[in-house]
Design a protein around this motif. Structure first.
Motif, PDB file in Angstrom:
ATOM      1  N   GLU A 173     113.178  99.270  68.183  1.00  0.00           N
ATOM      2  CA  GLU A 173     114.245 100.014  68.852  1.00  0.00           C
ATOM      3  C   GLU A 173     114.793  99.000  70.145  1.00  0.00           C
ATOM      4  OE1 GLU A 173     112.459 103.594  70.697  1.00  0.00           O
ATOM      5  OE2 GLU A 173     111.563 102.239  72.285  1.00  0.00           O
ATOM      6  N   GLU A 232     107.721  94.107  74.037  1.00  0.00           N
ATOM      7  CA  GLU A 232     109.224  93.857  73.820  1.00  0.00           C
ATOM      8  C   GLU A 232     109.267  92.322  73.418  1.00  0.00           C
ATOM      9  OE1 GLU A 232     111.050  94.927  77.440  1.00  0.00           O
ATOM     10  OE2 GLU A 232     110.635  97.122  77.124  1.00  0.00           O
ATOM     11  N   ARG A 270     111.867  96.606  70.993  1.00  0.00           N
ATOM     12  CA  ARG A 270     110.504  97.048  71.342  1.00  0.00           C
ATOM     13  C   ARG A 270     110.002  97.327  69.917  1.00  0.00           C
ATOM     14  NH1 ARG A 270     111.656 100.888  74.465  1.00  0.00           N
ATOM     15  NH2 ARG A 270     111.328  99.953  76.419  1.00  0.00           N
ATOM     16  N   TYR A 301     102.290  96.766  69.044  1.00  0.00           N
ATOM     17  CA  TYR A 301     103.239  98.004  69.267  1.00  0.00           C
ATOM     18  C   TYR A 301     103.559  98.362  70.779  1.00  0.00           C
ATOM     19  CZ  TYR A 301     104.059 102.829  68.253  1.00  0.00           C
ATOM     20  OH  TYR A 301     104.577 104.266  68.164  1.00  0.00           O
ATOM     21  N   GLY A 302     104.853  98.656  71.006  1.00  0.00           N
ATOM     22  CA  GLY A 302     105.109  98.961  72.137  1.00  0.00           C
ATOM     23  C   GLY A 302     105.614  97.878  73.067  1.00  0.00           C
ATOM     24  N   ASP A 352     109.530  98.625  62.262  1.00  0.00           N
ATOM     25  CA  ASP A 352     110.585  99.265  62.821  1.00  0.00           C
ATOM     26  C   ASP A 352     110.585  98.880  64.343  1.00  0.00           C
ATOM     27  OD1 ASP A 352     111.267 100.839  60.987  1.00  0.00           O
ATOM     28  OD2 ASP A 352     109.920 102.673  61.304  1.00  0.00           O
ATOM     29  N   ASN A 401     117.881 105.921  65.711  1.00  0.00           N
ATOM     30  CA  ASN A 401     117.316 105.653  67.127  1.00  0.00           C
ATOM     31  C   ASN A 401     118.098 104.877  68.060  1.00  0.00           C
ATOM     32  OD1 ASN A 401     115.113 106.692  65.703  1.00  0.00           O
ATOM     33  ND2 ASN A 401     114.287 104.854  65.118  1.00  0.00           N
ATOM     34  N   THR A 456     108.161  99.822  67.417  1.00  0.00           N
ATOM     35  CA  THR A 456     107.884 101.150  67.342  1.00  0.00           C
ATOM     36  C   THR A 456     107.071 101.761  66.127  1.00  0.00           C
ATOM     37  OG1 THR A 456     110.081 101.613  66.286  1.00  0.00           O
ATOM     38  CG2 THR A 456     110.016 101.549  68.817  1.00  0.00           C
TER      39      THR A 456
END
Length: 706
Positions: free
Chosen positions: A704, A628, A690, A625-626, A702, A657, A692
């Motif tokens: 972004e 890249e 990244r 999570y978070g 998901d 987004n 999300t």
């Protein structure tokens, strides 16, 4: 234009509904309605449209009468977005059902549907009139308790409503439990469906409960009945001299099995030598029918399961372990009974002679794909030393495999080379690593040899005119192909389909060759695959489009597929001179049912396997999570960009987004284009994303854009 057309339809329909109307032909209608000759085509178009909607019918004498809307029966498939479709057997396109026309139908119900709209060139629309049979009796979901009741949120997002559970029917379930709920009422008129809890699978976070939920949702049989286990124990006796009588003894032939490291059910072994310019290839398959007699408890259970199911953390076998991993498995150093297809193959890859025989084999080495790859591609010293005596045979295998592959390519066989996912889990089922499955020289060798044996056996039995089970793959649907051709033209590709003829596999293969290495390769390959029909089992030999062959069957995996087991039984009856008229009749009678059931159970297993993979990918990505990643745009739709990472994980970048601009979806060129910046996103483009969001219930990821 459309408004005028609809207006004319309304007027003519009201005219036909009038009680004084007398059935008339098109010419009479035209005269009465004073339609000039040069506009009769337009009248015909109006009448055709009314007929397509079921509002009028044409009698045998060509007269138009008021028609009842055509009622069709089919299976309702819900969509998570609130609408649905009805699939009708034998009809090429399904029927769209809007939210207000669902009539209380749930996923999987058999329904009666009336066509309400049939616009030319577009999907028909319909309304559900009645529910014939309910397709869902039990569901798996997440339990949430309230003060004096509870409800179950279904795992299957196609079940659009939660299930209400009265407190006394909750079996003591608490919030967070995964449960199996049996429906006691299907709701309707503003009432939720109701149910009672029949099984508590465990807490949603307990190890293994996630996969167990999928097992239960697909109704996969996880336990063998006592009677079946006892029978398996009784028949799993070591091979004796008596078992070998009348069999071809090939125990002194140099023999290997080549499988994945973790495989335990070894169906097939290989022998290969060369005589002059010809290869003598032996494909030796476990003789499972020796242990599983027709109509025994073991056989009935195997037919009920149809196939072994390979889930991320477990295998649900078709036969009990004592057989699938024991007596039927071609384990190294053990005498085993087999059914062999021994082929003489010339230097061009043609089978110029073959023999199908009952044999006794003894495997010299249990090889893994990795190990054979190390020997043939990496020339790994340690591996080469260890298997020194087998190297000449492996070299021959590589040689013959390339010949066979080229021959298939020449005739137009289609090779979809998608990266499958390989998962590494810890003992609790937590995914430690997800990577693309390595399709290497060794996996190709086995694939090529199995394909050849399957073709050889199918052709032999086709010409013997004995009832048999074929693996068929029909030519694609013309409409779907037209859509695909229109789609690929946006990228400058073409596909040649002679007018009024079916597409040939070679044309599809040429397209795949052209797109190889291009940005849009993954997307076009996937769409091409979706335009194809599904392969299935059938007693009729209708050929295999994808492999570009007239004859194909599944002969090589009787431990894990029922059709192969069924075929072995037919072959052995034939080899032993027992294929009497009454046996032929018996097989002719049962095979339609057997093939239909096997095809449907195969689809169930595939879906369950896909769901498991999706789930484990979401669980795996949660820990990033978070973070890249570099990825490639694998799909573009009006709601966003799909991005695939090198490890086969795919996620969605929602258009909402993409904050740096307002993006519009360019449908013609499959691009996202920024209104102000003119920035473009297209298929195959490399992007940085990244993580999300990871939703384990919806099984979605998901991203972004970075």
């Amino acid at each position: 234009m459309d408004e005028i057309f609809e207006k004319r339809k309304k007027i003519i329909y009201e005219f036909i509904c009038d009680e004084f109307y007398v059935p008339m032909k098109l010419k009479e209608l035209a005269m009465l309605l004073q339609v000039p000759k040069d506009q009769r085509d337009e009248l015909k178009a109006v009448m055709d449209s009314l007929e397509a909607e079921g509002k009028v019918h044409v009698t045998q004498k060509g007269k138009y009468i008021k028609g009842e809307a055509k009622h069709l029966r089919g299976i309702f498939q819900a969509n998570a977005r609130g609408f649905g479709f009805v699939t009708v057997e034998g009809e090429p396109e399904d029927i769209f059902i809007g939210e207000e026309d669902m009539g209380g139908a749930m996923q999987g119900d058999e329904v009666e549907v009336a066509i309400t709209k049939a616009p030319a060139g577009r999907r028909r629309e319909g309304k559900i009139l009645k529910i014939v049979n309910r397709g869902t009796q039990r569901l798996v979901g997440y339990y949430q308790s309230r003060k004096n009741f509870g409800f179950v949120v279904p795992d299957n997002e196609r079940i659009l409503q939660d299930i209400f559970v009265p407190a006394e029917q909750s079996k003591g379930a608490v919030t967070g439990h995964k449960v199996v709920v049996e429906l006691t009422s299907y709701g309707g008129e503003g009432k939720k469906p109701e149910g009672r809890i029949v099984e508590i699978l465990g807490h949603a976070n307990d190890p293994g409960v996630d996969i167990l939920s999928i097992v239960k949702a697909y109704d996969l049989p996880s336990e063998f009945p006592e009677k079946v286990l006892n029978q398996a124990e009784r028949v799993a006796k070591p091979v004796t001299g008596a078992d070998m009588v009348g069999r071809k003894d090939v125990r002194d032939w140099q023999t290997v099995t080549i499988d994945g490291e973790d495989a335990k059910d070894l169906d097939d072994a290989i022998t290969l030598t060369k005589e002059g310019d010809n290869y003598i290839l032996g494909v030796h398959i476990a003789d499972v029918t020796n242990y599983v007699q027709e109509n025994s408890a073991l056989d009935r259970e195997a037919l009920k399961r149809g196939t072994s199911v390979y889930l991320a953390d477990r295998v649900i076998p078709m036969l009990p372990h004592v057989l699938s991993n024991g007596m039927c498995s071609l384990n190294a150093g053990e005498d085993r009974l087999a059914l062999s297809c021994i082929m003489t193959v010339d230097s061009k890859g043609n089978v110029i002679d073959h023999q199908i025989a009952e044999t006794v084999v003894n495997v010299d080495e249990r090889m893994s794909y990795t190990s054979v790859k190390k020997i043939l591609e990496e020339h790994d010293e340690e591996e080469c030393r260890r298997y020194q005596t087998l190297i000449p045979m492996f070299e021959l295998m590589k040689e013959l495999s390339e010949i066979l592959r080229n021959r298939r390519h020449k005739r137009g066989a289609i090779d979809f080379d998608f990266p499958e996912s390989k998962m590494v889990l810890d003992e609790d089922g937590t995914p430690l690593e997800i990577k693309a499955y390595d399709r290497n020289v060794a996996t190709k060798i086995i694939e090529d040899f199995m394909l050849l044996a399957n073709e050889t056996v199918a052709e032999e039995y086709f010409w013997q005119e004995i009832p048999f089970v074929y693996r068929v793959h029909e030519a694609p649907d013309e409409e779907k192909m037209k859509k695909l051709i229109t789609f690929i033209q946006n990228f400058g590709y073409t596909m040649h389909v002679p007018k009024g003829q079916e597409i040939r596999p070679k044309e599809v293969q040429k397209l795949l060759d052209k797109i190889e290495g291009s940005q849009e390769e993954a997307m076009i390959s996937r769409l091409t695959l979706r335009s194809m029909k599904q392969a299935k089992y059938s007693p009729d030999n209708d050929g295999h489009f994808g492999l570009a062959t007239k004859y194909y069957t599944h002969f090589t995996s009787p431990i894990r597929r029922y059709p192969d087991l069924q075929i072995h039984r037919i072959i052995k009856d034939n080899l032993r001179g027992r294929m009497t008229e009454s046996r032929r009749d018996h097989y002719a009678k049962i095979l339609t049912e057997v093939t239909m059931q096997a095809s449907s159970l195969e689809r169930r297993a595939d879906e369950a396997e896909r769901e498991t993979v999706k789930l484990k990918k979401v669980q795996y990505m949660k820990k990033f999570y978070g973070e890249e990643f570099e990825g490639v745009i694998s799909g573009i739709t009006k709601w966003g960009l799909y991005v695939e990472l090198p490890n086969t994980v795919e996620g969605l970048v929602h258009v909402a987004n993409m904050m740096d601009d307002h993006y519009d979806y360019d449908e013609t060129h499959f691009q996202m284009v920024g209104t102000h910046t003119g920035k473009r996103y297209e298929l195959g483009q490399k992007v940085k994303v990244r993580v999300t969001g990871c939703d384990t219930i919806a099984r979605t990821i998901d991203f972004e854009l970075v």
